[in-house]
Scaffold this motif. Structure first.
Motif, short mmCIF file in Angstrom:
data_model
loop_
_atom_site.label_atom_id
_atom_site.label_comp_id
_atom_site.label_asym_id
_atom_site.label_seq_id
_atom_site.Cartn_x
_atom_site.Cartn_y
_atom_site.Cartn_z
N CYS A 126 -5.39 8.64 -4.63
CA CYS A 126 -5.47 7.22 -4.28
C CYS A 126 -6.78 6.92 -3.57
O CYS A 126 -7.48 5.97 -3.90
CB CYS A 126 -4.28 6.82 -3.41
SG CYS A 126 -4.30 5.09 -2.90
N VAL A 127 -7.13 7.74 -2.59
CA VAL A 127 -8.36 7.53 -1.81
C VAL A 127 -9.59 7.70 -2.70
O VAL A 127 -10.55 6.94 -2.59
CB VAL A 127 -8.39 8.47 -0.59
CG1 VAL A 127 -9.74 8.45 0.10
CG2 VAL A 127 -7.28 8.10 0.40
N PHE A 139 0.84 -1.21 0.00
CA PHE A 139 0.00 0.00 0.00
C PHE A 139 0.87 1.25 0.00
O PHE A 139 0.63 2.19 -0.78
CB PHE A 139 -0.93 -0.02 1.22
CG PHE A 139 -1.77 1.22 1.36
CD1 PHE A 139 -2.77 1.51 0.45
CD2 PHE A 139 -1.54 2.10 2.40
CE1 PHE A 139 -3.54 2.65 0.57
CE2 PHE A 139 -2.31 3.25 2.52
CZ PHE A 139 -3.31 3.54 1.60
N LEU A 140 1.89 1.28 0.85
CA LEU A 140 2.77 2.45 0.90
C LEU A 140 3.52 2.63 -0.41
O LEU A 140 3.72 3.76 -0.87
CB LEU A 140 3.74 2.33 2.08
CG LEU A 140 3.10 2.39 3.47
CD1 LEU A 140 4.14 2.14 4.55
CD2 LEU A 140 2.38 3.71 3.70
N SER A 141 3.93 1.54 -1.01
CA SER A 141 4.61 1.60 -2.30
C SER A 141 3.68 2.18 -3.36
O SER A 141 4.10 3.00 -4.19
CB SER A 141 5.08 0.21 -2.71
OG SER A 141 5.68 0.25 -3.98
N HIS A 142 2.43 1.78 -3.33
CA HIS A 142 1.45 2.32 -4.27
C HIS A 142 1.29 3.83 -4.07
O HIS A 142 1.27 4.59 -5.05
CB HIS A 142 0.09 1.62 -4.07
CG HIS A 142 -1.00 2.17 -4.91
ND1 HIS A 142 -1.07 1.93 -6.27
CD2 HIS A 142 -2.05 2.96 -4.60
CE1 HIS A 142 -2.13 2.57 -6.76
NE2 HIS A 142 -2.73 3.19 -5.76
N LEU A 143 1.21 4.27 -2.83
CA LEU A 143 1.11 5.71 -2.56
C LEU A 143 2.34 6.45 -3.05
O LEU A 143 2.24 7.52 -3.65
CB LEU A 143 0.92 5.97 -1.06
CG LEU A 143 -0.44 5.69 -0.47
CD1 LEU A 143 -0.42 5.97 1.04
CD2 LEU A 143 -1.52 6.52 -1.14
N LYS A 144 3.51 5.86 -2.80
CA LYS A 144 4.76 6.49 -3.21
C LYS A 144 4.80 6.64 -4.72
O LYS A 144 5.11 7.71 -5.24
CB LYS A 144 5.94 5.66 -2.72
CG LYS A 144 7.29 6.20 -3.14
CD LYS A 144 8.39 5.22 -2.71
CE LYS A 144 9.69 5.50 -3.39
NZ LYS A 144 9.69 5.16 -4.82
N LYS A 145 4.47 5.58 -5.44
CA LYS A 145 4.52 5.64 -6.90
C LYS A 145 3.51 6.63 -7.45
O LYS A 145 3.81 7.37 -8.39
CB LYS A 145 4.26 4.25 -7.49
CG LYS A 145 5.43 3.31 -7.30
CD LYS A 145 5.11 1.93 -7.83
CE LYS A 145 6.24 0.97 -7.53
NZ LYS A 145 5.91 -0.41 -7.92
N SER A 146 2.34 6.67 -6.87
CA SER A 146 1.33 7.60 -7.37
C SER A 146 1.71 9.05 -7.06
O SER A 146 1.29 9.96 -7.78
CB SER A 146 -0.06 7.27 -6.79
OG SER A 146 -0.10 7.50 -5.41
N GLY A 147 2.51 9.25 -6.05
CA GLY A 147 2.91 10.61 -5.68
C GLY A 147 4.13 11.12 -6.41
O GLY A 147 4.37 12.33 -6.44
N GLU A 148 4.90 10.23 -7.02
CA GLU A 148 6.15 10.66 -7.64
C GLU A 148 5.93 11.70 -8.73
O GLU A 148 6.68 12.66 -8.83
CB GLU A 148 6.92 9.46 -8.18
CG GLU A 148 7.57 8.66 -7.08
CD GLU A 148 8.25 7.39 -7.56
OE1 GLU A 148 8.05 6.99 -8.73
OE2 GLU A 148 8.97 6.79 -6.74
N ALA A 149 4.91 11.53 -9.53
CA ALA A 149 4.65 12.50 -10.60
C ALA A 149 4.34 13.88 -10.01
O ALA A 149 4.83 14.89 -10.51
CB ALA A 149 3.50 12.03 -11.48
#
Length: 146
Positions: free
Chosen positions: A114-115, A8-18
């Motif tokens: 994400c939410v 889950f944290l990895s998903h948040l990180k990847k979605s936030g990188e852009a």
């Protein structure tokens, strides 16, 4: 469970990188300089360069170079300590605070996206799962905050 949380944290990180890279675009800042800005943003008072170095786990020379570059970029202000002129005190400038606020906003936008991608039921379940963790209040962390 650990793998689920890390996923889950990895998903948040990847979605936030852009979002985050959008804020950082055009900036010529090193990782140490960015870390220094976040530490200074968390501090309520100016830090001596040697104190900043301790918070960052950097040598005094490396922290001094980071501060010098940030000062030239207008992101940090530096002044002599009133008690000891050899000591330089640093804090974020208004420009530096705006940049850090942009990074924080980018993180929020990534989490919000994400939410928002969750169904109503998934959001409710996530909220229920987080509630007891958040109810514990502030827990001691290994943060570099002042």
């Amino acid at each position: 469970m650990t793998d689920d949380v890390m996923g889950f944290l990895s998903h948040l990180k990847k979605s936030g990188e852009a979002h985050i890279l959008g804020v950082a675009r055009g900036l010529d800042l090193s990782f140490s300089q960015l870390r220094a800005m976040f530490v200074l943003a968390d501090c309520q008072e100016e830090l001596a360069v040697h104190e900043l170095a301790e918070h960052l786990g950097l040598s005094m020379a490396t922290a001094g170079r980071a501060v010098q570059a940030l000062t030239r970029a207008g992101m940090v202000t530096r002044r002599e300590d009133e008690q000891d002129r050899r000591v330089k005190r640093v804090s974020l400038s208004e420009h530096g605070r705006e940049l850090v606020a942009g990074f924080v906003h980018a993180h929020h936008a990534a989490v919000r996206e994400c939410v928002e991608s969750l169904s109503d039921r998934e959001r409710e379940q996530l909220s229920e799962a987080l509630a007891p963790i958040l109810a514990r209040g502030d827990q001691p962390t290994t943060s570099t905050a002042c």
